[in-house]
Design a protein around this motif. Sequence first.
Motif, PDB file in Angstrom:
ATOM      1  N   GLU A 227       1.743  -5.731  -9.756  1.00  0.00           N
ATOM      2  CA  GLU A 227       0.944  -4.630 -10.299  1.00  0.00           C
ATOM      3  C   GLU A 227       1.696  -3.303 -10.192  1.00  0.00           C
ATOM      4  N   TRP A 228       2.407  -3.085  -9.073  1.00  0.00           N
ATOM      5  CA  TRP A 228       3.204  -1.864  -8.936  1.00  0.00           C
ATOM      6  C   TRP A 228       4.294  -1.824  -9.992  1.00  0.00           C
TER       7      TRP A 228
ATOM      8  N   LYS B  61      -4.285   9.816  -1.396  1.00  0.00           N
ATOM      9  CA  LYS B  61      -5.136   8.651  -1.624  1.00  0.00           C
ATOM     10  C   LYS B  61      -4.291   7.397  -1.385  1.00  0.00           C
ATOM     11  N   ARG B  62      -4.818   6.472  -0.636  1.00  0.00           N
ATOM     12  CA  ARG B  62      -4.109   5.229  -0.347  1.00  0.00           C
ATOM     13  C   ARG B  62      -4.471   4.199  -1.412  1.00  0.00           C
ATOM     14  N   ILE B  63      -3.453   3.670  -2.075  1.00  0.00           N
ATOM     15  CA  ILE B  63      -3.659   2.694  -3.136  1.00  0.00           C
ATOM     16  C   ILE B  63      -2.916   1.418  -2.767  1.00  0.00           C
ATOM     17  N   CYS B  64      -3.618   0.287  -2.794  1.00  0.00           N
ATOM     18  CA  CYS B  64      -3.026  -1.008  -2.492  1.00  0.00           C
ATOM     19  C   CYS B  64      -3.035  -1.867  -3.754  1.00  0.00           C
ATOM     20  N   ALA B  65      -1.904  -2.496  -4.040  1.00  0.00           N
ATOM     21  CA  ALA B  65      -1.775  -3.370  -5.200  1.00  0.00           C
ATOM     22  C   ALA B  65      -0.678  -4.390  -4.908  1.00  0.00           C
TER      23      ALA B  65
ATOM     24  N   ARG C  40       2.708  -0.872 -13.275  1.00  0.00           N
ATOM     25  CA  ARG C  40       2.397   0.563 -13.296  1.00  0.00           C
ATOM     26  C   ARG C  40       3.654   1.386 -13.572  1.00  0.00           C
TER      27      ARG C  40
ATOM     28  N   CYS D 145       0.850  -1.195   0.000  1.00  0.00           N
ATOM     29  CA  CYS D 145       0.000   0.000   0.000  1.00  0.00           C
ATOM     30  C   CYS D 145       0.884   1.242   0.000  1.00  0.00           C
ATOM     31  N   LYS D 146       0.519   2.205  -0.828  1.00  0.00           N
ATOM     32  CA  LYS D 146       1.255   3.463  -0.928  1.00  0.00           C
ATOM     33  C   LYS D 146       0.264   4.617  -0.921  1.00  0.00           C
ATOM     34  N   SER D 147       0.734   5.771  -0.471  1.00  0.00           N
ATOM     35  CA  SER D 147      -0.074   6.990  -0.511  1.00  0.00           C
ATOM     36  C   SER D 147       0.361   7.815  -1.703  1.00  0.00           C
ATOM     37  N   GLU D 148      -0.611   8.245  -2.516  1.00  0.00           N
ATOM     38  CA  GLU D 148      -0.318   9.071  -3.682  1.00  0.00           C
ATOM     39  C   GLU D 148      -1.054  10.391  -3.562  1.00  0.00           C
TER      40      GLU D 148
END
Length: 81
Positions: free
Chosen positions: A54-55, A46-50, A58, A34-37
Amino acid sequence: MLISMLAAVVMLADGTPAAAEGAKKADDANKMICKSEAVAGSRMPKRICATKAEWEQRRLDAKDALDKSQTNRPLNGTTGD
């Protein structure tokens, strides 16, 4: 006979770590990260989990988009208007 048994044991022992390492790499690719963008126009990230895979995809997509935008520039500096 003893030599063939010893060879079989060595071959089995050699294959086991490779199988375990392959399974570990598959687990690493499926690990959730999970990372914050930053979001344009907002102070709240916004917190995005992948998954790790997938990272990586991207990152490659962003790199390809940057490369395309840099190679599609006009060479002489004119806009063509």
